[in-house]
Design a protein around this motif. Structure first.
Motif, short mmCIF file in Angstrom:
data_model
loop_
_atom_site.label_atom_id
_atom_site.label_comp_id
_atom_site.label_asym_id
_atom_site.label_seq_id
_atom_site.Cartn_x
_atom_site.Cartn_y
_atom_site.Cartn_z
N TRP A 187 0.83 -1.20 0.00
CA TRP A 187 0.00 0.00 0.00
C TRP A 187 0.87 1.26 0.00
O TRP A 187 0.60 2.22 -0.72
CB TRP A 187 -0.92 -0.01 1.21
CG TRP A 187 -1.84 1.17 1.28
CD1 TRP A 187 -1.81 2.15 2.22
CD2 TRP A 187 -2.90 1.52 0.39
NE1 TRP A 187 -2.78 3.08 1.97
CE2 TRP A 187 -3.47 2.71 0.84
CE3 TRP A 187 -3.41 0.93 -0.76
CZ2 TRP A 187 -4.53 3.33 0.20
CZ3 TRP A 187 -4.47 1.54 -1.40
CH2 TRP A 187 -5.02 2.74 -0.92
N ASP A 188 1.95 1.27 0.79
CA ASP A 188 2.87 2.42 0.83
C ASP A 188 3.49 2.67 -0.54
O ASP A 188 3.58 3.82 -0.99
CB ASP A 188 3.98 2.20 1.86
CG ASP A 188 3.45 2.14 3.28
OD1 ASP A 188 2.40 2.76 3.55
OD2 ASP A 188 4.09 1.47 4.11
N MET A 189 3.92 1.60 -1.19
CA MET A 189 4.54 1.75 -2.51
C MET A 189 3.51 2.21 -3.54
O MET A 189 3.83 2.98 -4.45
CB MET A 189 5.20 0.44 -2.94
CG MET A 189 6.43 0.10 -2.10
SD MET A 189 7.26 -1.36 -2.67
CE MET A 189 6.43 -2.60 -1.72
N LEU A 190 2.28 1.75 -3.41
CA LEU A 190 1.22 2.16 -4.32
C LEU A 190 0.92 3.65 -4.16
O LEU A 190 0.75 4.37 -5.14
CB LEU A 190 -0.04 1.33 -4.03
CG LEU A 190 -1.16 1.38 -5.05
CD1 LEU A 190 -0.68 0.88 -6.40
CD2 LEU A 190 -2.34 0.56 -4.58
N LEU A 191 0.90 4.12 -2.92
CA LEU A 191 0.64 5.54 -2.68
C LEU A 191 1.78 6.45 -3.15
O LEU A 191 1.57 7.64 -3.35
CB LEU A 191 0.37 5.78 -1.19
CG LEU A 191 -0.98 5.26 -0.68
CD1 LEU A 191 -1.09 5.48 0.82
CD2 LEU A 191 -2.14 5.92 -1.41
#
Length: 127
Positions: free
Chosen positions: A83-87
């Motif tokens: 999720w962090d990388m997606l954001l």
């Protein structure tokens, strides 16, 4: 092969080098104590950076320097989730738009598992 060997020299035998005129590096004894109370000393060069931790030769546990040298604490990075990388790549609004678009395609039978496509195709034929 016998012609190439030195006579009188044997494998693992004496060295022919002389120790005269050789100046040894300055050394120091560094003391350590492990968790189990074992104390031991390691010989190191005076110029060497003394490590704060050494492995105990008796039990293998971590041994701390008696000289009071403290181990450096490393700053731990928090684990990066998917999720962090997606954001990092997309905004929340972009993600909501993509989700909405994909749900419409899934509900329309254009994407998704094959068994859902067959069920939708039968419904279309019946209608």
């Amino acid at each position: 092969m016998a012609e190439r060997t030195l006579r009188g020299a044997r494998l693992g035998g004496q060295s022919f080098e002389d120790e005269r005129g050789i100046e040894f590096a300055a050394r120091q004894q560094v003391g350590y104590r492990c968790e189990h109370g074992h104390e031991f000393e390691i010989t190191m060069s005076v110029e060497a950076d003394i490590p704060a931790i050494w492995e105990c030769p008796r039990c293998g546990a971590k041994a701390l320097s008696i000289a009071g040298i403290k181990p450096e604490e490393k700053a731990e990075k928090p684990a990066r989730t998917h999720w962090d990388m997606l954001l990092e790549r997309r905004s929340t609004q972009e993600l909501e738009d993509i989700l909405k678009e994909r749900l419409e395609l899934l509900r329309g039978g254009e994407i998704g598992p094959a068994h859902l496509h067959r069920a939708n195709a039968k419904k279309r034929k019946v209608s």
